[in-house]
Every structure is written in structure tokens, then in C-alpha cells.
Motif scaffolding. Structure first.
Motif, PDB file in Angstrom:
ATOM      1  N   GLY A 102      85.175 -82.618  34.283  1.00  0.00           N
ATOM      2  CA  GLY A 102      85.947 -82.051  35.423  1.00  0.00           C
ATOM      3  C   GLY A 102      86.774 -83.426  34.971  1.00  0.00           C
ATOM      4  O   GLY A 102      86.911 -84.222  35.002  1.00  0.00           O
ATOM      5  N   PHE A 103      87.130 -83.479  36.724  1.00  0.00           N
ATOM      6  CA  PHE A 103      87.783 -84.644  37.197  1.00  0.00           C
ATOM      7  C   PHE A 103      86.969 -85.622  36.326  1.00  0.00           C
ATOM      8  O   PHE A 103      87.976 -87.261  36.108  1.00  0.00           O
TER       9      PHE A 103
ATOM     10  N   ASP B 178      81.213 -79.490  28.211  1.00  0.00           N
ATOM     11  CA  ASP B 178      81.465 -78.624  29.341  1.00  0.00           C
ATOM     12  C   ASP B 178      81.550 -77.414  29.046  1.00  0.00           C
ATOM     13  O   ASP B 178      81.473 -76.536  27.586  1.00  0.00           O
ATOM     14  N   ALA B 179      80.393 -76.295  29.796  1.00  0.00           N
ATOM     15  CA  ALA B 179      80.497 -74.802  30.199  1.00  0.00           C
ATOM     16  C   ALA B 179      80.962 -74.172  30.352  1.00  0.00           C
ATOM     17  O   ALA B 179      81.491 -73.187  29.263  1.00  0.00           O
ATOM     18  N   CYS B 180      81.891 -74.611  30.568  1.00  0.00           N
ATOM     19  CA  CYS B 180      83.583 -73.362  30.370  1.00  0.00           C
ATOM     20  C   CYS B 180      84.931 -73.877  29.394  1.00  0.00           C
ATOM     21  O   CYS B 180      84.709 -74.740  28.176  1.00  0.00           O
TER      22      CYS B 180
ATOM     23  N   GLY C 211      87.140 -78.450  35.357  1.00  0.00           N
ATOM     24  CA  GLY C 211      85.967 -78.421  35.973  1.00  0.00           C
ATOM     25  C   GLY C 211      86.534 -77.131  36.823  1.00  0.00           C
ATOM     26  O   GLY C 211      86.563 -75.871  36.904  1.00  0.00           O
ATOM     27  N   ARG C 212      86.558 -77.859  38.192  1.00  0.00           N
ATOM     28  CA  ARG C 212      87.055 -76.875  39.782  1.00  0.00           C
ATOM     29  C   ARG C 212      87.991 -76.775  39.687  1.00  0.00           C
ATOM     30  O   ARG C 212      88.856 -76.098  40.264  1.00  0.00           O
TER      31      ARG C 212
ATOM     32  N   GLY D 145      91.044 -73.583  43.089  1.00  0.00           N
ATOM     33  CA  GLY D 145      89.772 -74.395  43.868  1.00  0.00           C
ATOM     34  C   GLY D 145      91.021 -75.557  44.141  1.00  0.00           C
ATOM     35  O   GLY D 145      91.113 -74.687  45.440  1.00  0.00           O
TER      36      GLY D 145
ATOM     37  N   PHE E  49      96.066 -79.104  46.877  1.00  0.00           N
ATOM     38  CA  PHE E  49      96.341 -79.875  47.568  1.00  0.00           C
ATOM     39  C   PHE E  49      95.994 -81.707  47.281  1.00  0.00           C
ATOM     40  O   PHE E  49      94.245 -82.435  46.715  1.00  0.00           O
TER      41      PHE E  49
ATOM     42  N   HIS F  78      94.958 -85.597  48.443  1.00  0.00           N
ATOM     43  CA  HIS F  78      95.069 -85.802  49.816  1.00  0.00           C
ATOM     44  C   HIS F  78      95.269 -87.627  50.019  1.00  0.00           C
ATOM     45  O   HIS F  78      94.938 -88.115  49.204  1.00  0.00           O
TER      46      HIS F  78
ATOM     47  N   ILE G 125      75.178 -76.471  28.866  1.00  0.00           N
ATOM     48  CA  ILE G 125      73.540 -78.109  27.896  1.00  0.00           C
ATOM     49  C   ILE G 125      72.830 -77.600  28.141  1.00  0.00           C
ATOM     50  O   ILE G 125      72.603 -76.232  29.401  1.00  0.00           O
TER      51      ILE G 125
ATOM     52  N   ALA H  52      78.563 -86.311  34.816  1.00  0.00           N
ATOM     53  CA  ALA H  52      79.032 -85.739  35.912  1.00  0.00           C
ATOM     54  C   ALA H  52      79.077 -84.300  35.848  1.00  0.00           C
ATOM     55  O   ALA H  52      79.947 -83.674  36.063  1.00  0.00           O
TER      56      ALA H  52
ATOM     57  N   TYR I 234      82.076 -77.876  47.267  1.00  0.00           N
ATOM     58  CA  TYR I 234      82.299 -79.393  47.408  1.00  0.00           C
ATOM     59  C   TYR I 234      81.684 -79.475  48.174  1.00  0.00           C
ATOM     60  O   TYR I 234      81.160 -79.002  49.662  1.00  0.00           O
TER      61      TYR I 234
ATOM     62  N   GLY J  85      80.332 -87.759  39.728  1.00  0.00           N
ATOM     63  CA  GLY J  85      80.460 -86.488  40.143  1.00  0.00           C
ATOM     64  C   GLY J  85      81.183 -86.511  41.874  1.00  0.00           C
ATOM     65  O   GLY J  85      79.914 -87.469  42.728  1.00  0.00           O
TER      66      GLY J  85
HETATM   67  C1  LIG Z   1      88.709 -74.638  46.812  1.00  0.00           C
HETATM   68  C2  LIG Z   1      88.236 -75.805  46.638  1.00  0.00           C
HETATM   69  C3  LIG Z   1      88.783 -76.362  47.279  1.00  0.00           C
HETATM   70  C4  LIG Z   1      89.360 -77.651  47.083  1.00  0.00           C
HETATM   71  N1  LIG Z   1      90.740 -78.261  47.809  1.00  0.00           N
HETATM   72  C5  LIG Z   1      91.236 -80.019  47.623  1.00  0.00           C
HETATM   73  C6  LIG Z   1      91.664 -79.808  47.953  1.00  0.00           C
HETATM   74  O1  LIG Z   1      92.852 -79.754  47.723  1.00  0.00           O
HETATM   75  N2  LIG Z   1      92.228 -81.177  47.160  1.00  0.00           N
HETATM   76  C7  LIG Z   1      91.144 -82.625  46.577  1.00  0.00           C
HETATM   77  O2  LIG Z   1      91.552 -83.379  46.032  1.00  0.00           O
HETATM   78  N3  LIG Z   1      90.169 -81.587  46.309  1.00  0.00           N
HETATM   79  C8  LIG Z   1      89.803 -80.542  46.690  1.00  0.00           C
HETATM   80  N4  LIG Z   1      88.510 -79.370  45.886  1.00  0.00           N
HETATM   81  C9  LIG Z   1      87.206 -80.394  45.639  1.00  0.00           C
HETATM   82  C10 LIG Z   1      88.097 -80.442  44.042  1.00  0.00           C
HETATM   83  O3  LIG Z   1      87.328 -79.827  43.803  1.00  0.00           O
HETATM   84  C11 LIG Z   1      86.351 -81.739  44.054  1.00  0.00           C
HETATM   85  O4  LIG Z   1      86.048 -82.764  44.439  1.00  0.00           O
HETATM   86  C12 LIG Z   1      85.959 -81.614  41.823  1.00  0.00           C
HETATM   87  O5  LIG Z   1      86.848 -80.936  41.514  1.00  0.00           O
HETATM   88  C13 LIG Z   1      85.295 -82.273  41.777  1.00  0.00           C
HETATM   89  O6  LIG Z   1      85.413 -82.852  40.475  1.00  0.00           O
HETATM   90  P1  LIG Z   1      84.143 -83.002  39.456  1.00  0.00           P
HETATM   91  O7  LIG Z   1      84.008 -84.252  38.461  1.00  0.00           O
HETATM   92  O8  LIG Z   1      83.086 -84.101  40.351  1.00  0.00           O
HETATM   93  O9  LIG Z   1      83.044 -81.922  39.416  1.00  0.00           O
HETATM   94  P2  LIG Z   1      83.303 -80.600  38.650  1.00  0.00           P
HETATM   95  O10 LIG Z   1      84.888 -79.648  38.344  1.00  0.00           O
HETATM   96  O11 LIG Z   1      82.910 -79.485  38.879  1.00  0.00           O
HETATM   97  O12 LIG Z   1      82.878 -80.615  36.847  1.00  0.00           O
HETATM   98  C14 LIG Z   1      81.386 -80.352  36.706  1.00  0.00           C
HETATM   99  C15 LIG Z   1      81.755 -80.127  35.919  1.00  0.00           C
HETATM  100  O13 LIG Z   1      80.399 -79.864  34.802  1.00  0.00           O
HETATM  101  C16 LIG Z   1      80.560 -78.960  34.384  1.00  0.00           C
HETATM  102  N5  LIG Z   1      78.927 -77.841  34.311  1.00  0.00           N
HETATM  103  C17 LIG Z   1      78.047 -78.074  35.280  1.00  0.00           C
HETATM  104  N6  LIG Z   1      76.819 -77.535  34.996  1.00  0.00           N
HETATM  105  C18 LIG Z   1      77.305 -76.946  33.509  1.00  0.00           C
HETATM  106  C19 LIG Z   1      76.021 -77.216  32.447  1.00  0.00           C
HETATM  107  N7  LIG Z   1      75.239 -76.541  32.686  1.00  0.00           N
HETATM  108  N8  LIG Z   1      76.836 -77.167  31.182  1.00  0.00           N
HETATM  109  C20 LIG Z   1      77.979 -77.661  30.825  1.00  0.00           C
HETATM  110  N9  LIG Z   1      78.581 -78.003  32.225  1.00  0.00           N
HETATM  111  C21 LIG Z   1      78.013 -77.733  33.255  1.00  0.00           C
HETATM  112  C22 LIG Z   1      80.998 -77.356  34.865  1.00  0.00           C
HETATM  113  O14 LIG Z   1      81.810 -77.010  34.000  1.00  0.00           O
HETATM  114  C23 LIG Z   1      82.739 -79.081  35.352  1.00  0.00           C
HETATM  115  O15 LIG Z   1      84.059 -78.600  34.368  1.00  0.00           O
HETATM  116  C24 LIG Z   1      88.816 -78.509  46.162  1.00  0.00           C
HETATM  117  C25 LIG Z   1      87.077 -77.661  45.647  1.00  0.00           C
HETATM  118  C26 LIG Z   1      87.424 -76.387  45.930  1.00  0.00           C
HETATM  119  C27 LIG Z   1      86.037 -75.243  45.028  1.00  0.00           C
END
Ligand SMILES: Cc1cc2nc3c(=O)[nH]c(=O)nc-3n(C[C@H](O)[C@H](O)[C@H](O)COP(=O)(O)OP(=O)(O)OC[C@H]3O[C@@H](n4cnc5c(N)ncnc54)[C@H](O)[C@@H]3O)c2cc1C
Length: 482
Positions: free
Chosen positions: A13-14, A59-61, A66-67, A82, A85, A87, A235, A265, A419, A445
Motif C-alpha cells: 500500500g502507500f 503483497d497478496a494483491c 493496496g486500498r 477506495g 481525494f 486532503h 504471506i 505495513a 480505514y 500503515g
Molecule cells: C472507501 C475508501 C475511501 C477512502 N478515501 C480516502 C480519501 O479520499 N483520501 C485519502 O487520503 N484516503 C482515503 N482512504 C484511506 C486510504 O485508502 C488509506 O489511508 C491508505 O490506502 C492506507 O494505506 P496503507 O499502506 O496503510 O494500507 P493498505 O493500502 O491497505 O496496504 C496494505 C497492503 O497489505 C496487503 N496485505 C494484507 N494482508 C496481506 C497478506 N496476508 N499477505 C500479503 N499482503 C497482504 C494488502 O493487499 C495491501 O496492499 C480511503 C479508504 C477507503 C477504503
């Protein structure tokens, strides 16, 4: 197959992608890094002391981001399922990266309209605030949040605060639910006031609401550029029982990655020991304090309801409407350039419907209502959403609808929610989630953001923090917190 790296990063993810960039690139916020992942952790540049670290991200995807994901069966453009915007544009690592990519953003007012169901009135935000005392009051309350009321033991929900302390009217509470709680990804009854206040205090990004000129997936692909990402890598376990040796294994295969350090993460749901759908086994078990923190911080649920139109029935300048006394609390209108990727249509009729789509309404619903609609028949949800649009736009929408779809994030196995939201009695849970373990596991994360920022730039900041900690541990500085 076994693969060696200095650092293995779990989750693309990010947070995970930015952690990888910070570890392996001297200028992680540039679109293309001049010196990407070098072969040795001890390599140094002749002109600077930056030592790139060899990282691999799993990553599993099927693709990084990620999201940040898109749907290809709703419109001729890729539709954000997901986040959508940006912010704020101050102090934002995300905005700096987007600028470096040369992508444009457009500032929008949020919300720019209110639909007041009781009055059956679609008003501009200015008119609503000028003419409606309840709208003014709800903004005043959330603008002038009280100071933290006592210690964590005295934490209350936003609903308790509004009913018991403020004694707000039912209408103000209903507006707070649809304007603020929905955005926080929870219902008022689940929002913890301590963290709501903390989030406001620590928000340093400004109030601009920006829409990118393309789907956010393209930012994800740029973040992944130059990073060694292994996709479809589910994983199974993370063994950190030996110092400076982490072994990560893959489900359903003999693949493993052996590294000196590990950045975790993953969404917090993956750290919950009772999560059967997506649990990662840590050897030894993660400290109890961290597991408890992952249970305390709540993952909010959200759903997006998409309705495509062959003909535009709304005012040209309409962007985001908060609705009260209606079925769904908020929708917005966004379009993006036509995508060159093939559409995912099941048959010729669906392909035609997608091609005919000229405009798209995206309803956003979070918290208890998102859970409720996940139990309803999809056709009933769509029918009620279209009826709501009929009332708002004063026309029959049904015959103009081309495509419909619901994405409910509770059903996404890898995140099990959208989230994290300000959680009741959170105490120092986010700090515990962020703390490293045995000077070997480092955590990133959105849930680990101690400023309660669940946004994309919040996730990236946690990636940067984990990268600094990992680098310090690799090069002999720093120590474990748990
Ligand atoms: C509907 C929605 C609307 C949103 N709107 C906004 C917005 O407008 N603006 C904004 O800034 N944020 C928004 N967010 C929040 C934003 O998406 C998150 O803050 C951000 O994507 C989180 O990133 P991350 O890297 O922490 O987690 P993630 O993006 O969830 O990354 C975690 C990764 O871990 C992987 N993973 C999980 N389990 C396993 C496993 N067992 N094996 C291997 N890989 C695995 C997943 O596939 C994923 O790719 C929104 C989220 C959603 C869902």
C-alpha cells in the motif's frame, strides 16, 4: 525459492511503497529516483553519504497500491473504489509526490451542496449555512472542539458528547452523523472523542479538498516505480526468532524471503490473532500490548454505491452533496479521462452500457449504515439510491441509468474495512501499534499514525518513519520499544 534482501516489506500500500522508496532511494519524493535499489546495503555514493538498502516488498494483491484500486465495469474511465481525494496540500508528502509526477489537481469545496430532505431543498453550502441554524451549529461544534475531557478513562463517544454535554438537537445530531461521522468512517456512537480532538490538533495539512486529474491508481504505479514488488504473494508467516534474520514465507508455496529487518505495513486487521480470513503468523507471537492495540483501534467500514448515467441530470458545477433525512448520507460526481484499459463487461449489453456512461454518481456511506446496506439485497439498495436522486434532481433517473455497482469494504478479505476511525478508549494504542519489536520488526500503515491520520499522506508518513527506524537499526543506531 529463497530470496535474500536487507529489508522485507509486508504490504504494497502507500505506507509500504513509500517505506521502500525511503530505504532504497535518495530522493523518494521524486518521480524517478536517480539511484534506485542498489545491490548492496553498504553501497554509498561518491557525492553523498546515502546508503541505499536492498528492499523487497510483498503483497497478496495482483498489483501494488493496496486500498488504492479501480473498478473497470462502471464507466469508460477507471473508477476509484477506495480513496479518491487528496486532503490538504500543506506539509503533504503525497501532494509533493503528485506534483513531482507532474499530475494536476483541482480544488473543490467540500461539501459544496446540502440536500435537506425535510425541506426538500438542494442548497449551496453558503446558502445552507446562511439560512439553516442547524448546519451552522454543527460546523461550530466541530470547529470549536473542547479540550480533552480528562484522561482516557473519561473518553466518550461523539454521540455521548453531543447528547449529554452539548445537548444538541436531533437535527444537529443527524447532520453531525452525515457530515462528520460519515467522513471519519464510523457512526457517532463509535467515534472516540479523545482521538477526534487529537486528529484536529495534529492536522497540519490545510483544509483544501483536491481531486486528481486521473485515478489515484496512477500515483500508486508511480510510487511502485523502481521498487522490487512481488505481487500475488500471500504471506503465511514471519519468523523473527533470530536476531537480524527475518524469514517470511508465502502461502501455498515454498517461496521465502530472508532479510535482516522487516517493515510490517499491513492493515491492522492482519495483526489480529483471531482473524481467520487473513491472519499472518508471527514467530514468536507479537507482544500482547501490540495485539491488544490492534483490537482497540477500530477499522471503520465504508461502501461506495456507483450509479452511471447516460445523460447528465445534475447542475454542471455540482460536486459533493451531503444529504440529510435521506437513505444515503453523501454522494459526489467525478469523471476522469477515458481509460485505455479494456472494460470488464460480462456481455455485449454490459459493454454498451459502460460505453454509454457519461456521468457517475458515487454514494459514500460509512459506519453502521454501511454494515446495514451490506445485509440488504443489492437491487434494493440501488433502487432506494435512485429514488433519492429522483427527489434531489426532480426528475426520474431510472431510465437514464446505465451501470450500477456496490463496493463494500467489509467484504475485502485483505483489509476487512475501509480505514481506521477515532476509537473510544484508544489511549496510547496507536503508539503501541507504531512501536518496533526486537529491533527487527518496524511498523507502518495508516492505523499506526499517532496523529490519527487515516489518509494517504498519513500512511506515507508512517512508511517514512518505519524506514528511518529500520535504517537506524541496520546501521547500528536505535533500539527496540517493545
Ligand atoms: C472507501 C475508501 C475511501 C477512502 N478515501 C480516502 C480519501 O479520499 N483520501 C485519502 O487520503 N484516503 C482515503 N482512504 C484511506 C486510504 O485508502 C488509506 O489511508 C491508505 O490506502 C492506507 O494505506 P496503507 O499502506 O496503510 O494500507 P493498505 O493500502 O491497505 O496496504 C496494505 C497492503 O497489505 C496487503 N496485505 C494484507 N494482508 C496481506 C497478506 N496476508 N499477505 C500479503 N499482503 C497482504 C494488502 O493487499 C495491501 O496492499 C480511503 C479508504 C477507503 C477504503
Amino acid at each position: 525459492m529463497s530470496y535474500d534482501a536487507d529489508v522485507v516489506i509486508l504490504g504494497a500500500g502507500f505506507a509500504g511503497l513509500h517505506a521502500a522508496r525511503c530505504l532504497s532511494m535518495e530522493h523518494p519524493e521524486r518521480r524517478t529516483a536517480p539511484r534506485a535499489a542498489a545491490a548492496s546495503s553498504t553501497t554509498t555514493s561518491s557525492s553523498s553519504s546515502f546508503a541505499p538498502v536492498r528492499c523487497v516488498v510483498v503483497d497478496a494483491c495482483g498489483e501494488p497500491g493496496g486500498r488504492v484500486r479501480v473498478e473497470r465495469d462502471v464507466a469508460p474511465w477507471d473508477v476509484n473504489s477506495g480513496p479518491e481525494f487528496i486532503h490538504g496540500d500543506e506539509n503533504s508528502v503525497l501532494k509533493r509526490f503528485i506534483d513531482a509526477c507532474g499530475f494536476a489537481t483541482r480544488e473543490r469545496e467540500w461539501p459544496d451542496r446540502y440536500y435537506l430532505g425535510l425541506e426538500d431543498a438542494l442548497l449551496s453550502a453558503d446558502d445552507a449555512e446562511e439560512t439553516n441554524a442547524d448546519v451552522r451549529e454543527v460546523h461550530r461544534l466541530f470547529d470549536e472542539l473542547p479540550d480533552v475531557p480528562g484522561g482516557d478513562a473519561n473518553d466518550v463517544t461523539a454521540l455521548e458528547w453531543l447528547t449529554s454535554s452539548v445537548r444538541a438537537s436531533e437535527r444537529v445530531i443527524s447532520l453531525a452523523e452525515n457530515i462528520y461521522a460519515n467522513d471519519f468512517c464510523a457512526s457517532l456512537g463509535k467515534l472516540g472523542m479523545h482521538e477526534v480532538i487529537e486528529e484536529k490538533k495534529r492536522w497540519v495539512y490545510g483544509e483544501k479538498y483536491l481531486v486528481l486529474d486521473r485515478p489515484l491508481r496512477e500515483v500508486a504505479l508511480e510510487l511502485a516505480r523502481g521498487v522490487d514488488v512481488r505481487t500475488n504473494w500471500d504471506i503465511a508467516s514471519v519468523d523473527y526468532s533470530q536476531p537480524d534474520r527475518v524469514v517470511v514465507t508465502r502461502k501455498g508455496s515454498n517461496d521465502k524471503i530472508v532479510a535482516k529487518k522487516c517493515v510490517v505495513a499491513l492493515p491492522i486487521t492482519a495483526l489480529r490473532s483471531r482473524n481467520r480470513a487473513n491472519s499472518v503468523k508471527f514467530i514468536p507471537r507479537l507482544p500482547e500490548a501490540k495485539i491488544n492495540a490492534a483490537e482497540t483501534i477500530q477499522m471503520g467500514n465504508a461502501a461506495k454505491v456507483f450509479i452511471g448515467f447516460r445523460e447528465i441530470v445534475w447542475p454542471d458545477d455540482l460536486f459533493d452533496v451531503v444529504c440529510t433525512d435521506c437513505f444515503l448520507p453523501e454522494f459526489w460526481i467525478t469523471t476522469y479521462p477515458k481509460s485505455s484499459h479494456p472494460r470488464q463487461a460480462k456481455n455485449a449489453e454490459e459493454a454498451q452500457a459502460i460505453a454509454d456512461t457519461k456521468g457517475l454518481v458515487t454514494f459514500f456511506v460509512a459506519g453502521d449504515l454501511a454494515n446495514k446496506i451490506s445485509k440488504m439485497k443489492e437491487s434494493d439498495v440501488i433502487a432506494k439510491a435512485i429514488e433519492q436522486l429522483d427527489r434531489i434532481f426532480k426528475t426520474s433517473c431510472k431510465e437514464r441509468v446505465t451501470t450500477t455497482k456496490i463496493v463494500n469494504w467489509a467484504n475485502e478479505r485483505l483489509t476487512q474495512g475501509a480505514y481506521t476511525h477515532p476509537s473510544v478508549h484508544a489511549g496510547n494504542s496507536r503508539t503501541l501499534l507504531a512501536a518496533s519489536v526486537s529491533n527487527t520488526l518496524f511498523f507502518a500503515g495508516e492505523a499506526t499514525h499517532t496523529g490519527v491520520n487515516p489518509c494517504l499522506q498519513g500512511a506515507m508518513e508512517t512508511g517514512e518513519r518505519a524506514a528511518h527506524q529500520t535504517r537506524a537499526a541496520l546501521f547500528g543506531v536505535g533500539s527496540s520499544k517493545l
